[in-house]
Design an enzyme around this catalytic site. Structure first.
Site, PDB file in Angstrom:
ATOM      1  N   ASP A  59      -5.598  -4.264  -2.579  1.00 32.66           N
ATOM      2  CA  ASP A  59      -4.400  -3.732  -1.755  1.00 32.66           C
ATOM      3  C   ASP A  59      -4.016  -4.950  -0.675  1.00 32.66           C
ATOM      4  O   ASP A  59      -5.098  -5.749  -0.110  1.00 32.66           O
ATOM      5  CB  ASP A  59      -4.992  -2.681  -0.897  1.00 32.66           C
TER       6      ASP A  59
ATOM      7  N   SER B  39       0.673  -0.968   0.145  1.00 36.66           N
ATOM      8  CA  SER B  39      -0.032   0.249   0.139  1.00 36.66           C
ATOM      9  C   SER B  39       1.042   1.301   0.086  1.00 36.66           C
ATOM     10  O   SER B  39       1.885   1.737  -0.773  1.00 36.66           O
ATOM     11  CB  SER B  39      -0.877  -0.035   1.180  1.00 36.66           C
TER      12      SER B  39
END
Length: 943
Positions: free
Chosen positions: A782, A470
């Site tokens: 993610d 991320s």
């Protein structure tokens, strides 16, 4: 036993070409007994379908027998099977009435299973579906050319050319669709009025049909398509006010009135049990409904503030206008992919294509209405062509060459840092990895400070890998634009990023920028890629961290590791596999790693060149090359934390659901009991080849789609499309086919299931026909939605990390949360890792190691905490002035994940905090490095 020959030597696991034998499987559907249904007076008939996608693209269907209770079919279907593929029959039984057809049950049956499947386990008089399964006694001719790594299998690829040499002369002839199920580009337009040559890419050993279809619009689907915006608008207009009204009345008014009544009664001396109960209800409301109430009020206040700004400052209307135009453009782009929903296809003619031999010619004739169409078929096999998908678990050759060069740098750095008398030999150099967490702008800013701390201590040059999740991928993407970033002072990079990360967020939504976003997304669509909302977020992040358009690509980072001058970057995402089984939603996260050399899913051992990621593949061969994606689109994928389902969003707002009593009991089991349970599960799994799935109702399915589906995921063409699972895939610890089983509460039902070999497995890995190779696209999100640190890539056996430095900037109450999740992941996948359990006092660094497991890495964990930084501005230098004391008190609310930019003061404070936490534990870091070198030398000497 399969005869296998190595195709090429890459060290470790090898990519094999297996000599495969074919057998014939005959499945005979005999009859069903004691069929029962709550409405069996309505459903008078039933039929059975059988499908085996690893052998045929067609679905066999029995005739409909109008005897619901004891139907008899006596029908059979024959399949030709390669013996190195996992074959699972999917058998479905349907009930038929005058009005509709419903699914009674679905049975997944291993082709080697022996016994009578049971359609309704647990009934008083057991309902049974009786079948007969027979294998041929003699094998057919062997076929050389199946590529395999022991997990996935790729059949030989063949080109099927379809020639139309004699077109029809009629004027009113319309173009048709020529369809071959199971091929690449299943449907192509067939122009009957002109000569034409069409090419399909096929698995020639797969039985399929060649069909001519007519495509036409469906009035019902067209109306549904065009009424979607109206439906969404009506739902929003009706649902939102009603929901807010109910929330305010039930959640806010009732507890407030209850508390007021209780206080009035208490003041008057009229204390009663009813008053106490009302006060208790108020406490209960605050405890369980407080978070959503606070969030609702925050949203309402934010909307009021936005409305005030729009009313006072007309320029905000321009901003809203372009944001709305940008979002509308994204919605339209996504809608273009679903235009086929307005059409239906009708098969006009078909002919069966049996498994073909290589390099053959054939002529077929199809009757379409009153016309006869002649098609010439020509098959060309690609026997000598090498796969474009690397099917090996070992690291690539380029990474091995990088490690040779990097070990020289690491050995010199360790000698200088630890004061060694002589440099380490290459096999004595430990593999050290930095693992950075996610967390948006907080993770990006914090990682800059953490890396600066490692550089100031001289530790950065001892690191061979850096993995990011991320927000930390933002920092990595920015640093690796400079080929020699780790050899320079990071102060310059920090100052550059401070300029970018402290600008106004509204600058990302200017008129110029919104036009740029729309133009770039349209160019991506024209290049052949599917679009998603993460494309837009990636372009916004590009503006925030780079400040301008960048043509930089992931493969360009090879220059930054060409001479081993920097650690090798590894970026991460996860492919989400969702499954609804008997009313329960189950999800599996499959880790995907991105390096400058390759991209691939770890558990399948299949990788493609970084430049080819997103291109079209079939059976391991690249069919259509697409241009490599720019780094902003990948950043949007790596940091798509908004790809949440509704249930995950509720967990995020209200808090995670409490664990069941079963989970709590499991955690209290002794090691001996856990071992016995594990052995029993393995035994049950090895003897079971049958899974029965009772269909869920439409309402249950709707609820699961509503709460479990992820509307905002990045879809990328699946480079494993067309390959099958190996027959022994479920014996590999990378797959959880026999783990995570659900205990049955009814002991009688459990005994019956075990007696019949009925598997208790409900993990998505248990269904080979539904695993990732069967999907046309990857659903990438993610990696922080699985575990917010990317340890999985460097825990691969082929990389053998000896020391892991965790720089965690995750927003967790427990500073050890991400390490505990990693430890749990490693236990379930049988990966050596130190045990992390219980609670420890909050501190700046933790060290975890397991002396009993020589293969387990040492882990030093730096969480995001403010322990001694509030009192010391640098190690040993205490804060004295009021300004210095104030600088040591960071406001945690200013660093929440939702903030994408900071002001200069907060940016500098976060960098100083993360830098201080690292350098303040200098002695601990040196001791850990010495320990890692010692253990590496002991392992080397032992071998």
């Amino acid at each position: 036993m399969d005869n296998a020959q190595p195709e090429r030597d890459s060290g470790g696991d090898r990519h094999l070409v297996e000599s495969v034998s074919y057998k014939t499987l005959t499945v005979k559907i005999l009859r069903a007994e004691n069929q029962r249904h709550f409405s069996n007076l309505i459903y008078r008939g039933c039929f059975v379908t059988v499908s085996l996608p690893t052998a045929s693209t067609k679905t066999f269907r029995t005739k409909t027998v109008y005897n619901f209770k004891n139907p008899v079919w006596n029908e059979e279907v024959t399949y030709r099977l390669p013996d190195n593929v996992k074959h699972v029959l999917e058998i479905q039984m349907y009930a038929v009435s005058f009005l509709r057809t419903i699914l009674l049950c679905t049975i997944w049956l291993d082709s080697h299973f022996t016994g009578n499947p049971m359609s309704k386990p647990g009934a008083e008089k057991k309902s049974k579906l009786l079948m007969d399964i027979e294998w041929s006694d003699e094998d057919e001719a062997g076929v050389v050319g199946y590529h395999s790594n022991g997990i996935v299998v790729a059949a030989p690829l063949a080109d099927l050319d379809v020639n139309l040499e004699k077109p029809l002369q009629r004027r009113n002839v319309k173009d048709k669709l020529l369809n071959i199920n199971g091929s690449y580009q299943e449907s192509q337009t067939l122009r009957l009025k002109e000569p034409q040559k069409l090419r399909f890419y096929i698995n020639r050993n797969l039985e399929t049909d060649l069909e001519v279809q007519e495509r036409r619009k469906s009035l019902r689907k067209v109306l549904r398509w065009y009424l979607r915006p109206v439906k969404w608008t009506v739902r929003g207009v009706l649902f939102i006010p009603v929901a807010v009204w109910i929330l305010l009345k039930c959640v806010l008014m009732c507890p407030a009135l209850a508390l007021w009544r209780f206080l009035i009664n208490l003041f008057r001396g009229q204390y009663s049990l009813a008053g106490f109960w009302n006060g208790f209800k108020y406490v209960v409301f605050l405890r369980f409904l407080g978070p959503p109430v606070r969030m609702s009020l925050t949203v309402v206040v934010s909307l009021i503030r936005l409305g005030y700004k729009l009313w006072k400052e007309p320029n905000y209307w321009v901003l809203v206008k372009y944001i709305g135009a940008m979002l509308w453009h994204s919605v339209k782009s996504l809608a273009k992919r679903d235009e086929s929903d307005t059409h239906v296809t009708k098969t006009l003619a078909s002919i069966q294509l049996d498994p073909l031999s290589g390099n053959q010619k054939e002529k077929v004739s199809l009757k379409i209405g009153k016309d006869m169409v002649d098609l010439d078929l020509e098959t060309n096999e690609r026997e000598e062509e090498e796969l474009d998908v690397r099917m090996e678990f070992d690291i690539p050759h380029e990474e091995k060459e990088f490690l040779k060069k990097r070990k020289v740098v690491v050995a010199q750095s360790l000698q200088k840092l630890l004061g060694l008398k002589c440099p380490l030999k290459p096999d004595q150099v430990p593999t050290i990895a930095v693992v950075a967490s996610g967390g948006g702008a907080r993770a990006m800013t914090g990682l800059l400070g953490g890396l600066k701390g490692l550089q100031d201590m001289g530790v950065l040059d001892t690191v061979s890998y850096i993995t990011g999740v991320s927000g930390s991928t933002w920092t990595m993407s920015s640093l690796y634009r400079d080929p020699n970033w780790s050899k320079q002072s990071l102060e310059k990079f920090i100052n550059d990023e401070k300029v970018q990360m402290t600008k106004k967020l509204s600058s990302a939504f200017s008129e110029e920028k919104t036009k740029y976003y729309m133009k770039q997304m349209e160019e991506k669509r024209k290049a052949g890629y599917m679009q998603s909302f993460s494309d837009l977020s990636g372009l916004i992040i590009e503006h925030l961290i780079f400040g301008k358009e960048t043509t930089y690509k992931l493969s360009d980072q090879k220059e930054a590791v060409a001479e081993g001058q920097n650690p090798l970057p590894i970026y991460t995402a996860v492919n989400k596999k969702e499954d609804v089984m008997e009313g329960e939603q189950r999800s599996e996260s499959e880790w995907c790693e991105f390096t400058p050399y390759e991209v691939g899913l770890l558990k399948y051992g299949a990788f493609v060149q970084t430049e080819d990621f997103g291109s079209h593949f079939f059976l391991g061969h690249r069919i259509k090359k697409l241009p490599e994606l720019r780094i902003p689109y990948l950043i949007g994928m790596w940091s798509s934390a908004f790809s949440l389902s509704v249930s995950e969003l509720l967990d995020f707002v209200i808090g995670p659901r409490s664990k069941s009593s079963k989970s709590e009991n499991d955690s209290e089991e002794t090691p001996t009991a856990q071992k016995c349970k594990k052995d029993k599960e393995k035994k049950d799994s090895s003897s079971s080849g049958l899974i029965v799935k009772r269909p869920v109702s439409k309402m249950t399915s709707f609820v699961h789609r509503l709460f479990g589906k992820r509307p905002l995921v990045t879809e990328i063409y699946n480079y494993m499309h067309g390959v099958f699972m190996h027959k022994n895939y479920d014996k590999d610890p990378r797959f959880l086919a026999w783990k995570g089983q659900q205990d049955q509460t009814d002991s009688t039902q459990q005994e019956e299931s075990q007696a019949l070999g009925l598997s208790k497995e409900r993990h998505p890995d248990s269904y080979p026909n539904e695993l990732t190779p069967s999907d046309s696209t990857l659903q990438l999100v993610d990696a922080g939605l699985a575990i917010n640190i990317g340890c999985a890539p460097i825990l691969r056996t082929e990389r053998k990390a000896d020391l892991i430095i965790v720089l965690s900037y995750s927003w967790d109450i427990d500073p050890l949360a991400v390490v505990k999740l990693t430890s749990s992941y490693c236990k379930s996948h049988e990966i050596p890792f130190p045990n992390v359990d219980g609670t420890l006092p909050k501190q700046e660094a933790y060290v975890f190691k397991d002396e009993d497991q020589a293969e387990a890495p040492i882990v030093i964990h730096f969480p995001l905490v403010n322990v001694t930084f509030r009192h010391f501005k640098s190690p040993g230098e205490i804060r004295r002035t009021p300004e210095e004391i104030k600088a040591g008190r960071l406001d945690a609310n200013k660093y929440r994940t939702r903030y994408l930019v900071y002001d200069k003061k907060h940016f500098e404070s976060l960098v100083d905090l993360t830098h201080y936490n690292v350098i303040n534990n200098h002695e601990m870091m040196l001791n850990v490095l010495k320990d890692a070198v010692r253990r590496k030398m002991e392992k080397t000497n032992a071998h």
